[in-house]
Each structure stands twice: as C-alpha cells, then as structure tokens.
Scaffold this active site. Sequence first.
Site, PDB file in Angstrom:
ATOM      1  N   LYS A  10     -10.991  -4.403  -4.082  1.00 47.08           N
ATOM      2  CA  LYS A  10     -12.026  -3.377  -4.264  1.00 47.08           C
ATOM      3  C   LYS A  10     -11.476  -2.133  -4.932  1.00 47.08           C
ATOM      4  O   LYS A  10     -12.142  -1.467  -5.702  1.00 47.08           O
ATOM      5  CB  LYS A  10     -12.527  -2.893  -2.900  1.00 47.08           C
ATOM      6  CG  LYS A  10     -13.492  -3.737  -2.189  1.00 47.08           C
ATOM      7  CD  LYS A  10     -13.909  -2.971  -0.923  1.00 47.08           C
ATOM      8  CE  LYS A  10     -13.913  -3.831   0.307  1.00 47.08           C
ATOM      9  NZ  LYS A  10     -12.630  -3.962   0.978  1.00 47.08           N
ATOM     10  N   LYS A  31       0.824  -1.215   0.000  1.00 43.24           N
ATOM     11  CA  LYS A  31       0.000   0.000   0.000  1.00 43.24           C
ATOM     12  C   LYS A  31       0.857   1.263   0.000  1.00 43.24           C
ATOM     13  O   LYS A  31       0.447   2.286  -0.525  1.00 43.24           O
ATOM     14  CB  LYS A  31      -1.001  -0.002   1.158  1.00 43.24           C
ATOM     15  CG  LYS A  31      -2.078  -1.054   0.952  1.00 43.24           C
ATOM     16  CD  LYS A  31      -3.409  -0.720   1.570  1.00 43.24           C
ATOM     17  CE  LYS A  31      -4.476  -1.701   1.061  1.00 43.24           C
ATOM     18  NZ  LYS A  31      -5.740  -1.643   1.727  1.00 43.24           N
ATOM     19  N   LYS A  62      -4.113 -10.329  -6.301  1.00 43.99           N
ATOM     20  CA  LYS A  62      -5.436 -10.612  -5.735  1.00 43.99           C
ATOM     21  C   LYS A  62      -6.480  -9.612  -6.242  1.00 43.99           C
ATOM     22  O   LYS A  62      -6.133  -8.472  -6.591  1.00 43.99           O
ATOM     23  CB  LYS A  62      -5.376 -10.643  -4.208  1.00 43.99           C
ATOM     24  CG  LYS A  62      -5.391  -9.301  -3.534  1.00 43.99           C
ATOM     25  CD  LYS A  62      -5.875  -9.401  -2.085  1.00 43.99           C
ATOM     26  CE  LYS A  62      -6.052  -7.988  -1.547  1.00 43.99           C
ATOM     27  NZ  LYS A  62      -6.863  -7.842  -0.395  1.00 43.99           N
TER      28      LYS A  62
HETATM   29  N1  AQP Z   1      -9.150 -11.428  -3.471  1.00 41.61           N
HETATM   30  C1  AQP Z   1      -9.530 -11.903  -2.287  1.00 41.61           C
HETATM   31  N2  AQP Z   1      -9.728 -13.232  -2.135  1.00 41.61           N
HETATM   32  C2  AQP Z   1     -10.139 -13.749  -0.942  1.00 41.61           C
HETATM   33  N3  AQP Z   1     -10.393 -12.980   0.143  1.00 41.61           N
HETATM   34  C3  AQP Z   1     -10.219 -11.656   0.031  1.00 41.61           C
HETATM   35  N4  AQP Z   1     -10.363 -10.624   0.892  1.00 41.61           N
HETATM   36  C4  AQP Z   1     -10.041  -9.469   0.277  1.00 41.61           C
HETATM   37  N5  AQP Z   1      -9.683  -9.704  -0.993  1.00 41.61           N
HETATM   38  C5  AQP Z   1      -9.771 -11.050  -1.178  1.00 41.61           C
HETATM   39  C6  AQP Z   1     -10.835 -10.775   2.267  1.00 41.61           C
HETATM   40  O1  AQP Z   1     -11.956  -9.918   2.431  1.00 41.61           O
HETATM   41  C7  AQP Z   1     -12.013  -9.502   3.799  1.00 41.61           C
HETATM   42  C8  AQP Z   1     -12.267  -8.039   3.875  1.00 41.61           C
HETATM   43  O2  AQP Z   1     -11.179  -7.348   3.306  1.00 41.61           O
HETATM   44  P1  AQP Z   1     -10.985  -5.808   3.615  1.00 41.61           P
HETATM   45  O3  AQP Z   1     -11.982  -5.013   2.926  1.00 41.61           O
HETATM   46  O4  AQP Z   1     -10.983  -5.602   5.078  1.00 41.61           O
HETATM   47  O5  AQP Z   1      -9.523  -5.493   3.139  1.00 41.61           O
HETATM   48  P2  AQP Z   1      -8.638  -6.007   1.970  1.00 41.61           P
HETATM   49  O6  AQP Z   1      -8.118  -7.377   2.291  1.00 41.61           O
HETATM   50  O7  AQP Z   1      -7.586  -4.959   1.759  1.00 41.61           O
HETATM   51  O8  AQP Z   1      -9.641  -6.104   0.735  1.00 41.61           O
HETATM   52  P3  AQP Z   1      -9.585  -5.369  -0.639  1.00 41.61           P
HETATM   53  O9  AQP Z   1     -10.804  -5.747  -1.394  1.00 41.61           O
HETATM   54  O10 AQP Z   1      -8.277  -5.631  -1.310  1.00 41.61           O
HETATM   55  O11 AQP Z   1      -9.714  -3.849  -0.214  1.00 41.61           O
HETATM   56  P4  AQP Z   1      -8.846  -2.616  -0.639  1.00 41.61           P
HETATM   57  O12 AQP Z   1      -8.813  -2.627  -2.138  1.00 41.61           O
HETATM   58  O13 AQP Z   1      -9.545  -1.420  -0.084  1.00 41.61           O
HETATM   59  O14 AQP Z   1      -7.474  -2.820  -0.024  1.00 41.61           O
HETATM   60  C9  AQP Z   1     -10.681  -9.907   4.447  1.00 41.61           C
HETATM   61  O15 AQP Z   1     -10.909 -11.042   5.251  1.00 41.61           O
HETATM   62  C10 AQP Z   1      -9.818 -10.254   3.277  1.00 41.61           C
HETATM   63  O16 AQP Z   1      -8.878 -11.260   3.615  1.00 41.61           O
END
Ligand code: AQP
Length: 332
Positions: A199, A114, A196
């Site tokens: 969002k 990040k 991965k």
């Molecule tokens: N690609 C993924 N596959 C499986 N699990 C996933 N998680 C996120 N991406 C994947 C799981 O979703 C839960 C919530 O995630 P979060 O919103 O708290 O944060 P994150 O992991 O940073 O998810 P994003 O979508 O990638 O958000 P941004 O883009 O804002 O950083 C967690 O349990 C995560 O493991």
Amino acid sequence: MDDKKLIFSGIQPTGTFTLGNYIGAVRNWGPLQEEYNCIYCVVDMHAITVRQDPVKLRQNTMNSYALLMACGVDPEKSILFIQSHVRTHAELSWILGCNTQFGELSRMTQFKDKSQKHADDINSGLFTYPVLMAADILAYNADLVPVGVDQKQHLELARNIAQRFNQRYGDFFTLPEPYIPEVGAKVMSLQDPTKKMSKSDENPNACILILDDKDTIIRKFKRAVTDSDSEICYREGKDGINNLMTIYSIFTGKSFDEITSEFDGKGYGDFKLAVGETVADALEPIRTGFAQYSKDKAFLKKCYTEGAEKALRYSHRIVSKVYRKVGFVDMG
Ligand code: AQP
C-alpha cells in the site's frame, strides 16, 4: 459462540487496499464467515508505527472499514471493529511484551525492512509491532489467522509467545495457525516483481489499488515490468510474467498451462490487457459496494460501535483471566 473454529485477522488503514492485500488476505475473509466464527479488525494502532497524518488516518480507517464490508465482510456474521476501540489489545500487548525477548523481535524481517525505509523514525512501536499483533490474536484465543506470506514470521512469533506464556503460567492460550492461500500469498509489485506489492509504495504504478477505476487498472498493468522474452509461461526468472499469470489465474480460475495456450502466438501487450480487463471487471462490484457503504456514515458508526462492544466483551473475559494468571490483584 458455538464450537466452530475461530478466525482472527486484521488490516492496516495505511491507504486503500492493494490487489496484494485483497488476493492474499481480504478476498478470503467473506467466504470464511460461512464456515468459521470470524473476528476482523482495522488495525489503526499498528498503522501509527509509521508516521501518519491524523486527518488522513481517520479517513483511511473509516474507508477501510467500509471497504471490508464491500469485500464481503458482513458485520452481522462476523465481529468487525476498529482496533483502537477495544482496549484489551493494548492491555494484553503489555503483558505479552514482558514475555517476549528483545532478540526475537530483532530478527523480524518486517522490522528490518521498515526501519530501513523509515530510518528517521525507528520508534519502539515499530519494534514491538509483532507483540501487539500477538495480542490481537491471543485476546480472542483464535485458532486460525488468514494472512499473506509476509506475515508468517509474525505469526510464528505469536505462537512462540503463547507457548512461553503457557509454560510459565499454565496452559491457557490456543496456539494460532496461519491460514495462507495456496496461490497469491505474495502478490508482487508491478514495477519491481522481486518485491511485494505494498500500500505504501511510493511509485503509484507499482500497485493496483482495489478502488482504482478500470482505465487506471489497465494502464498500470500495461506498464508492468516484465522481461525481454516474449513467451507467456510460468518459469523461474520470469518474475513479472509469473506475477501476472498468478493474478490472471486467480480471477479466471485457469491453470498456468491453460493461460499459456490461450496466449500462444500473442504478445505481452495482449496478455497485459487481458489481465487488466479481467481484474478491473472483477473489482467493479467492490467499487460499487464501497461507494454505497462509505456514504452511509450513521450505518458505519452503528456497525463499528456494535463490533467493538462485542469484541470487548469477548476479549475481556480472556484478558481478565490473563491478569489473574500473571498475579495482578482483582479490582473486586
Ligand atoms: N503483496 C501481498 N501479497 C499477498 N498478501 C499481502 N498482504 C499484504 N501485502 C500482500 C496481506 O494483507 C494483509 C493485510 O496487510 P497489512 O495492511 O496489515 O500490512 P502489510 O502486510 O504491511 O501490507 P502492506 O500493503 O504492505 O502495507 P504497508 O505498505 O502499510 O506496510 C496481511 O495478511 C498481509 O499478509
């Protein structure tokens, strides 16, 4: 609460949940309520570690809350709340931060990723994100934390922090265990299947949002990056197809061998269409549920207010004991 094990998990309101968030985490939250005591929250304080438009953040937070309900989290069965409404998270985070080493935080891969992505805003919140996450979990002494595989490192750190606190101040915190699904713990981007699905990906074709309509879902799957081969089988080096097979397997219950037989003699185009249609149909009830929940603002407010009250009551008991343990004077 009774003697069932306690689950805690959270999700950031940084946008609409992706299929990755759903498969890796949220999809399991509803069924877990039947077996465990569950505490779930929308972690808006985590979201501001990356710059957010305040109006959008408020909207995304409300939408995330409604979306969790549409995904099967029942505020009557679980404690469902918004993180910033419960002050104990920030309070405990400070104390845990004083029990966390700079070196430990420097090793976190999410911080490294990040801070590369947001090079103009490497703020200290981004650095101490895992401490707040540890506080989220330890404020309830949770036993299990359902997460995708990307959060495993943060969870290990939470365990280390808890262990260190217990050594310094006497056994107190439960060491939380990760609860990671066997299949789908890391859903990959449709445009770069070595990364991965996220969002906040800038390329809208890289992720399926769980509120995307049927046509959009099918179109995104049709555009998914695969390989120059034509065989539909799960094999090393076929990242794109492996990802699609995993997704298809989760929604149909079919094994990889069964999927290979089903598409024997057919091309990637047929397979992608089948994946798209299956996912779109499976997500349809969530879209309908979301439309209903998000309309009823008064009901949402009642749910998140009651959720925060319950969460505060629960965590306050734990955090006030932590205050005493570290030597803070009682207010009387
Ligand atoms: N690609 C993924 N596959 C499986 N699990 C996933 N998680 C996120 N991406 C994947 C799981 O979703 C839960 C919530 O995630 P979060 O919103 O708290 O944060 P994150 O992991 O940073 O998810 P994003 O979508 O990638 O958000 P941004 O883009 O804002 O950083 C967690 O349990 C995560 O493991």
